[in-house]
Structure formats: C-alpha cells, structure tokens
Write a protein that holds these residues in place. Structure first.
Motif, PDB file in Angstrom:
ATOM      1  N   GLN A  97       0.900  -1.095   0.057  1.00  0.00           N
ATOM      2  CA  GLN A  97      -0.061  -0.281   0.003  1.00  0.00           C
ATOM      3  C   GLN A  97       0.863   1.150   0.017  1.00  0.00           C
ATOM      4  O   GLN A  97       0.287   2.163  -0.706  1.00  0.00           O
ATOM      5  CB  GLN A  97      -1.129  -0.093   1.064  1.00  0.00           C
ATOM      6  N   LYS A  98       1.914   1.217   0.909  1.00  0.00           N
ATOM      7  CA  LYS A  98       2.919   2.401   0.959  1.00  0.00           C
ATOM      8  C   LYS A  98       3.371   2.409  -0.322  1.00  0.00           C
ATOM      9  O   LYS A  98       3.661   3.638  -0.963  1.00  0.00           O
ATOM     10  CB  LYS A  98       3.842   2.054   1.959  1.00  0.00           C
ATOM     11  N   LEU A  99       3.714   1.586  -1.092  1.00  0.00           N
ATOM     12  CA  LEU A  99       4.457   1.706  -2.591  1.00  0.00           C
ATOM     13  C   LEU A  99       3.613   2.021  -3.523  1.00  0.00           C
ATOM     14  O   LEU A  99       3.737   2.934  -4.324  1.00  0.00           O
ATOM     15  CB  LEU A  99       5.061   0.353  -2.950  1.00  0.00           C
ATOM     16  N   ARG A 100       2.346   1.479  -3.398  1.00  0.00           N
ATOM     17  CA  ARG A 100       1.080   2.000  -4.356  1.00  0.00           C
ATOM     18  C   ARG A 100       1.134   3.552  -4.002  1.00  0.00           C
ATOM     19  O   ARG A 100       1.148   4.450  -5.161  1.00  0.00           O
ATOM     20  CB  ARG A 100      -0.035   1.185  -4.014  1.00  0.00           C
ATOM     21  N   GLU A 101       1.002   4.031  -3.132  1.00  0.00           N
ATOM     22  CA  GLU A 101       0.523   5.382  -2.615  1.00  0.00           C
ATOM     23  C   GLU A 101       1.970   6.303  -3.315  1.00  0.00           C
ATOM     24  O   GLU A 101       1.961   7.206  -3.861  1.00  0.00           O
ATOM     25  CB  GLU A 101       0.559   5.862  -1.306  1.00  0.00           C
ATOM     26  N   HIS A 102       3.301   5.974  -2.943  1.00  0.00           N
ATOM     27  CA  HIS A 102       4.463   6.515  -3.461  1.00  0.00           C
ATOM     28  C   HIS A 102       4.373   6.521  -5.048  1.00  0.00           C
ATOM     29  O   HIS A 102       4.775   7.484  -5.777  1.00  0.00           O
ATOM     30  CB  HIS A 102       5.601   5.711  -2.990  1.00  0.00           C
ATOM     31  N   LEU A 103       4.053   5.556  -5.723  1.00  0.00           N
ATOM     32  CA  LEU A 103       4.010   5.613  -7.157  1.00  0.00           C
ATOM     33  C   LEU A 103       3.204   6.358  -7.978  1.00  0.00           C
ATOM     34  O   LEU A 103       3.051   6.971  -8.662  1.00  0.00           O
ATOM     35  CB  LEU A 103       3.892   4.070  -7.615  1.00  0.00           C
ATOM     36  N   LYS A 104       1.682   6.317  -7.102  1.00  0.00           N
ATOM     37  CA  LYS A 104       0.810   7.097  -7.249  1.00  0.00           C
ATOM     38  C   LYS A 104       1.320   8.885  -7.367  1.00  0.00           C
ATOM     39  O   LYS A 104       1.078   9.406  -8.364  1.00  0.00           O
ATOM     40  CB  LYS A 104      -0.376   6.991  -6.488  1.00  0.00           C
ATOM     41  N   GLN A 105       1.690   9.204  -6.407  1.00  0.00           N
ATOM     42  CA  GLN A 105       2.299  10.487  -5.853  1.00  0.00           C
ATOM     43  C   GLN A 105       3.235  10.873  -7.241  1.00  0.00           C
ATOM     44  O   GLN A 105       3.429  11.847  -7.779  1.00  0.00           O
ATOM     45  CB  GLN A 105       2.874  10.830  -4.653  1.00  0.00           C
ATOM     46  N   GLU A 106       4.023   9.763  -7.500  1.00  0.00           N
ATOM     47  CA  GLU A 106       5.244  10.157  -8.430  1.00  0.00           C
ATOM     48  C   GLU A 106       4.737  10.250  -9.633  1.00  0.00           C
ATOM     49  O   GLU A 106       5.155  11.052 -10.708  1.00  0.00           O
ATOM     50  CB  GLU A 106       6.290   8.864  -8.464  1.00  0.00           C
ATOM     51  N   ILE A 108       1.556  11.215 -10.757  1.00  0.00           N
ATOM     52  CA  ILE A 108       0.748  12.446 -10.688  1.00  0.00           C
ATOM     53  C   ILE A 108       1.885  13.604 -10.928  1.00  0.00           C
ATOM     54  O   ILE A 108       1.627  14.512 -11.828  1.00  0.00           O
ATOM     55  CB  ILE A 108       0.015  12.912  -9.189  1.00  0.00           C
ATOM     56  N   ALA A 109       3.069  13.645 -10.245  1.00  0.00           N
ATOM     57  CA  ALA A 109       4.034  14.771 -10.255  1.00  0.00           C
ATOM     58  C   ALA A 109       4.454  14.798 -11.878  1.00  0.00           C
ATOM     59  O   ALA A 109       4.841  15.682 -12.379  1.00  0.00           O
ATOM     60  CB  ALA A 109       5.148  14.628  -9.154  1.00  0.00           C
ATOM     61  N   ARG A 110       4.616  13.592 -12.361  1.00  0.00           N
ATOM     62  CA  ARG A 110       5.213  13.637 -13.842  1.00  0.00           C
ATOM     63  C   ARG A 110       4.285  14.026 -14.677  1.00  0.00           C
ATOM     64  O   ARG A 110       4.417  14.552 -15.814  1.00  0.00           O
ATOM     65  CB  ARG A 110       5.684  12.186 -14.101  1.00  0.00           C
ATOM     66  N   ILE A 111       3.050  13.647 -14.425  1.00  0.00           N
ATOM     67  CA  ILE A 111       1.930  14.173 -15.296  1.00  0.00           C
ATOM     68  C   ILE A 111       1.795  15.758 -15.484  1.00  0.00           C
ATOM     69  O   ILE A 111       1.702  16.547 -16.135  1.00  0.00           O
ATOM     70  CB  ILE A 111       0.695  13.639 -15.056  1.00  0.00           C
ATOM     71  N   GLU A 112       1.890  16.323 -14.055  1.00  0.00           N
ATOM     72  CA  GLU A 112       1.709  17.675 -13.851  1.00  0.00           C
ATOM     73  C   GLU A 112       3.074  18.298 -14.381  1.00  0.00           C
ATOM     74  O   GLU A 112       2.733  19.419 -15.159  1.00  0.00           O
ATOM     75  CB  GLU A 112       1.822  17.843 -12.384  1.00  0.00           C
ATOM     76  N   ASN A 113       4.071  17.687 -14.676  1.00  0.00           N
ATOM     77  CA  ASN A 113       5.357  18.438 -15.186  1.00  0.00           C
ATOM     78  C   ASN A 113       5.091  18.338 -16.588  1.00  0.00           C
ATOM     79  O   ASN A 113       5.600  19.234 -17.436  1.00  0.00           O
ATOM     80  CB  ASN A 113       6.673  17.650 -14.701  1.00  0.00           C
ATOM     81  N   ASP A 114       4.676  17.350 -17.211  1.00  0.00           N
ATOM     82  CA  ASP A 114       4.411  17.203 -18.666  1.00  0.00           C
ATOM     83  C   ASP A 114       3.377  18.251 -19.157  1.00  0.00           C
ATOM     84  O   ASP A 114       3.443  18.739 -20.101  1.00  0.00           O
ATOM     85  CB  ASP A 114       4.245  15.746 -19.034  1.00  0.00           C
TER      86      ASP A 114
END
Length: 122
Positions: A97-106, A108-114
């Motif tokens: 679950q912790k990994l899932r949340e981390h990947l989700k945040q990462e 989202i951050a990449r999409i925002e940068n794009d």
C-alpha cells in the motif's frame, strides 16, 4: 575444506530463502537491495557462504522483516516450519500500500510536469 554449518546458520539461511521466495523476490533483486552480489546470495542459499551479522541486517531490511525473524524457527498454519505468518502478510500488505501511494504520487507529479511543459509550448 568447508566449515560445518551450525543449526542457527542453517535456520537463518533457510529463512532468508523462504521469505525471499514467499515475497516473489529474485536473488538478483535481493542482492541489489542488500548491497551484495547475486552470486553471493546463490552461494549463501546453498550454504557455501555464511553471512556476517551486518549482511544479515541488510538482507532483513531488504526483505522488510525484523532481523530477529531470520533467527527464529518459522511455523506455517499447518504447523510446519518456514511458512508465512499472518504478521508477515500484514506487513507485506502495508508495504504494498505504501509503495502504491508512492508510485501514485510520483505518477501525478510527472503528469503535472508534462502538462506544465505542454502549456509552455503553447
């Protein structure tokens, strides 16, 4: 001349192999996350290398288990040793679950940068 392996050393090695397999972790992946080589893990699992305490600590961390768990006989639900415990399963689920949340945040951050990059192009 090979040294005799003690029952405690055998238990530690058997637990490392068992936990690694239960979690679907390859020898290569374990070696990367524990700072050893894949050949070292392979030789250890065949009792040709006996890990030092510092290596056992790094392996326990890579497997996300308490160091003490590697030194204790493990019991399965059927009463056999080296089975997956409920506590291990819960920790595994929490880690996923912790990994899932981390990947989700990462992600989202990449999409925002794009999106920001695309808006600058317009």
């Amino acid at each position: 001349m090979e040294a005799e392996i003690s029952p405690l050393e055998k238990t530690v090695i058997d637990n490392i192999r068992s936990i690694r397999q239960e979690k679907g972790i390859t020898q290569l992946r374990l070696s990367i996350f524990s700072g050893t080589s894949a050949s070292y893990i392979g030789l250890m699992e065949t009792y040709k290398n006996i890990p030092k305490l510092s290596t056992i600590e790094r392996i326990a961390d890579a497997l996300d288990v308490p160091v003490l768990e590697l030194f204790m006989e493990r019991k399965s639900k059927s009463g056999k040793t080296n089975g997956k415990t409920e506590e291990v399963a819960e920790r595994e689920q929490a880690r996923k679950q912790k990994l899932r949340e981390h990947l989700k945040q990462e992600f989202i951050a990449r999409i925002e940068n794009d999106v920001d990059d695309l808006l600058q192009m317009i």
